[in-house]
Design an enzyme around this catalytic site. Structure first.
Site, PDB file in Angstrom:
ATOM      1  N   ARG A  81      12.292  -4.747  33.797  1.00 45.98           N
ATOM      2  CA  ARG A  81      12.597  -5.743  33.178  1.00 45.98           C
ATOM      3  C   ARG A  81      13.203  -6.722  34.015  1.00 45.98           C
ATOM      4  O   ARG A  81      12.937  -7.853  33.795  1.00 45.98           O
ATOM      5  CB  ARG A  81      13.759  -5.485  32.206  1.00 45.98           C
ATOM      6  CG  ARG A  81      13.123  -4.910  30.805  1.00 45.98           C
ATOM      7  CD  ARG A  81      14.180  -4.525  29.784  1.00 45.98           C
ATOM      8  NE  ARG A  81      13.570  -4.346  28.586  1.00 45.98           N
ATOM      9  CZ  ARG A  81      14.107  -3.770  27.630  1.00 45.98           C
ATOM     10  NH1 ARG A  81      15.355  -3.119  27.730  1.00 45.98           N
ATOM     11  NH2 ARG A  81      13.476  -3.524  26.379  1.00 45.98           N
TER      12      ARG A  81
ATOM     13  N   LYS B 217       9.350   8.021  11.961  1.00 42.80           N
ATOM     14  CA  LYS B 217       9.549   7.818  10.500  1.00 42.80           C
ATOM     15  C   LYS B 217       8.647   6.626   9.752  1.00 42.80           C
ATOM     16  O   LYS B 217       8.437   5.689  10.666  1.00 42.80           O
ATOM     17  CB  LYS B 217      11.083   7.655  10.117  1.00 42.80           C
ATOM     18  CG  LYS B 217      11.802   8.849  10.380  1.00 42.80           C
ATOM     19  CD  LYS B 217      13.154   8.941   9.557  1.00 42.80           C
ATOM     20  CE  LYS B 217      14.194   8.559  10.580  1.00 42.80           C
ATOM     21  NZ  LYS B 217      15.566   7.741  10.095  1.00 42.80           N
TER      22      LYS B 217
ATOM     23  N   GLY C  61       9.039   0.663  22.122  1.00 46.57           N
ATOM     24  CA  GLY C  61       9.413   1.123  23.496  1.00 46.57           C
ATOM     25  C   GLY C  61       8.755   2.408  23.873  1.00 46.57           C
ATOM     26  O   GLY C  61       8.250   2.625  25.111  1.00 46.57           O
TER      27      GLY C  61
ATOM     28  N   GLY D  59      12.361  -3.899  19.714  1.00 45.69           N
ATOM     29  CA  GLY D  59      12.559  -4.286  18.197  1.00 45.69           C
ATOM     30  C   GLY D  59      12.151  -5.478  18.025  1.00 45.69           C
ATOM     31  O   GLY D  59      11.777  -5.910  16.936  1.00 45.69           O
TER      32      GLY D  59
HETATM   33  P1  AMP Z   1       9.268   5.764  17.249  1.00 50.07           P
HETATM   34  O1  AMP Z   1      10.518   5.461  17.619  1.00 50.07           O
HETATM   35  O2  AMP Z   1       8.965   5.564  15.602  1.00 50.07           O
HETATM   36  O3  AMP Z   1       7.998   5.025  17.921  1.00 50.07           O
HETATM   37  O4  AMP Z   1       9.107   7.437  17.489  1.00 50.07           O
HETATM   38  C1  AMP Z   1       8.898   7.888  18.401  1.00 50.07           C
HETATM   39  C2  AMP Z   1       9.104   9.481  18.120  1.00 50.07           C
HETATM   40  O5  AMP Z   1       8.294  10.108  17.396  1.00 50.07           O
HETATM   41  C3  AMP Z   1       9.202  10.290  19.337  1.00 50.07           C
HETATM   42  O6  AMP Z   1      10.250  10.691  19.734  1.00 50.07           O
HETATM   43  C4  AMP Z   1       8.346  11.587  19.087  1.00 50.07           C
HETATM   44  O7  AMP Z   1       8.603  12.680  19.566  1.00 50.07           O
HETATM   45  C5  AMP Z   1       8.083  11.309  17.554  1.00 50.07           C
HETATM   46  N1  AMP Z   1       7.028  11.937  17.042  1.00 50.07           N
HETATM   47  C6  AMP Z   1       5.732  11.847  17.105  1.00 50.07           C
HETATM   48  N2  AMP Z   1       4.917  12.536  16.451  1.00 50.07           N
HETATM   49  C7  AMP Z   1       5.791  13.378  15.863  1.00 50.07           C
HETATM   50  C8  AMP Z   1       5.445  14.725  15.185  1.00 50.07           C
HETATM   51  N3  AMP Z   1       4.229  15.082  14.861  1.00 50.07           N
HETATM   52  N4  AMP Z   1       6.655  15.426  14.620  1.00 50.07           N
HETATM   53  C9  AMP Z   1       7.797  14.925  14.839  1.00 50.07           C
HETATM   54  N5  AMP Z   1       8.149  13.665  15.779  1.00 50.07           N
HETATM   55  C10 AMP Z   1       7.327  13.080  16.204  1.00 50.07           C
END
Ligand code: AMP
Length: 390
Positions: free
Chosen positions: A34, A199, A349, A372
């Protein structure tokens, strides 16, 4: 978009809001990406003999004990090394001492002011965009440049507050970020979105907005299982976002031809890197299994779709990237994109960190510096930091 080139900054006191929110451990900066990203704008101001005043936040300040660990002075040191010139540092975020240093600035001098969120100890003045604080900081300079893309989706005193009181524009970093993202508003086609991560909940706004614009949305990561559940499939112990099954049903039935789900996964029985995994078809997951990465057939399918795409937006890893075993297909898809020069924007990120770790970041068309902010832009929301300049 009004940019730094539209302002007269010659010999002026230029306040630049940067995003120096870098990871620091025991006073050492672990990743200076950054800081490097801010150099172009700072160098441009040096070339134009400006008197440069830099502002940035670092971490969160809720109580006295947060102050020391979020001290911005290590950034001054790193910046000085990168620019090969002295950087003045003000411990004070306001008051006569700060004003005296500002008054003494000569053309080409650079002053970094302590973490703007030190002001949050006093009724969250920075984060709540306290009017008087914005006005005060604005009074220190002649013009204002917002080059902090990472906080452009927030209305804080150090961005919106100052911009409301001074002639302002965006810096080169914000310009580059917005230009890259805005290509998605009128995209070359096929326009493919890859969505992974944990999620569904966190990506609802992005899905709702991008499903109307993209030709295909490839879903991976933990998110995929809520979509499969919505189709009535057994997902075992895989990540489920119970509250959003109906949302997934609605998206699948409204845009059946656009949503592409994994056809297989790397599955195991425990959430750990230590056990062996197996490749299993999506419709063959047992109740005691969980999918932690997309499978090899899914990867192949995603590659086939990406082969003809003209632009790709990718947010979120396709597996549990923190575990060596389950980062494999995220890395392979990144490699495929780089080897085939597929014009790709990485936003958020985690996927940018994944690309950096795997050594692909510099080969990617655009890797956004603000997770974000990128998501809010992709949700179609107004970015207050940008709106304040317009
Ligand atoms: P995000 O912040 O929404 O981009 O989510 C990233 C997170 O998604 C990371 O910490 C990954 O470990 C999690 N993730 C990716 N694939 C899976 C999965 N199949 N089961 C559980 N967590 C996951």
């Amino acid at each position: 978009m009004k940019t730094i080139k539209d302002l007269d900054i010659n010999d002026k006191k230029v306040i630049i809001r940067c995003d120096f929110n870098v990871p620091i451990k025991e006073g050492k900066i672990i990743d200076d990406t950054r800081i490097r990203a801010a150099l172009e704008t700072i160098n441009y101001c040096i070339e134009h003999n400006s008197k440069i005043i830099l502002l940035s936040h670092l971490g969160r300040i809720k109580e006295e004990s947060d102050l020391k660990k979020n001290d911005l002075s290590p950034v001054a040191k790193r910046l000085s090394e990168l620019l090969e010139r002295d950087i003045l540092f003000s411990e004070k975020t306001r008051g006569p001492e700060l004003e005296a240093v500002v008054d003494s600035l000569k053309s080409g001098d650079i002053l970094l002011i302590q973490n703007t969120r030190y002001e949050d100890l006093d009724g969250k003045k920075e984060s709540k965009n306290d009017e008087e604080l914005g006005k005060y900081w604005a009074s220190l300079g002649d013009v204002f440049i917002n080059d902090a893309f990472g906080t452009i989706h927030r209305a804080h005193a150090s961005n919106v507050g100052i911009a409301s009181n001074l002639d302002s524009a965006v810096g080169f970093l914000v310009e580059k970020e917005i230009q890259a993202l805005s290509t998605l508003n009128n995209p070359e086609r096929p326009f493919v979105v890859i969505l992974g991560g944990a999620k569904v909940e966190d990506k609802i706004g992005v899905i709702e907005n991008l499903v109307t614009k993209a030709d295909k949305i490839l879903i991976g990561g933990g998110m995929a299982f809520t979509f499969l559940k919505a189709q009535g499939m057994e997902i075992g112990k895989s990540l489920l976002d119970e509250n959003n099954i109906d949302f997934c049903k609605k998206i699948l039935s409204t845009y059946p031809e656009k949503i592409v789900l994994p056809i297989d996964f790397a599955v195991t029985n425990e959430y750990t890197n230590d056990e062996e995994y197996r490749q299993k078809a999506s419709d063959n997951i047992s109740i005691d299994e969980m999918g932690l990465d997309i499978g090899d057939k899914t990867l192949e399918n995603f590659e086939n779709i990406l082969r003809d795409s003209k632009i790709v937006m990718w947010n979120g890893p396709l597996g549990v990237y923190e575990f060596e075993k389950y980062k494999k297909n995220t890395d392979r898809l990144l490699e495929y994109i780089c080897n085939n020069n597929i014009k790709t924007i990485l936003g958020g990120g985690d996927i940018v960190a994944a690309a950096t770790q795997a050594g692909y970041k510099d080969k990617i068309y655009h890797a956004s510096t603000g997770g974000g902010a990128t998501l809010e832009y992709l949700e179609g929301k107004t970015l207050p930091g940008l709106a304040a300049i317009k």
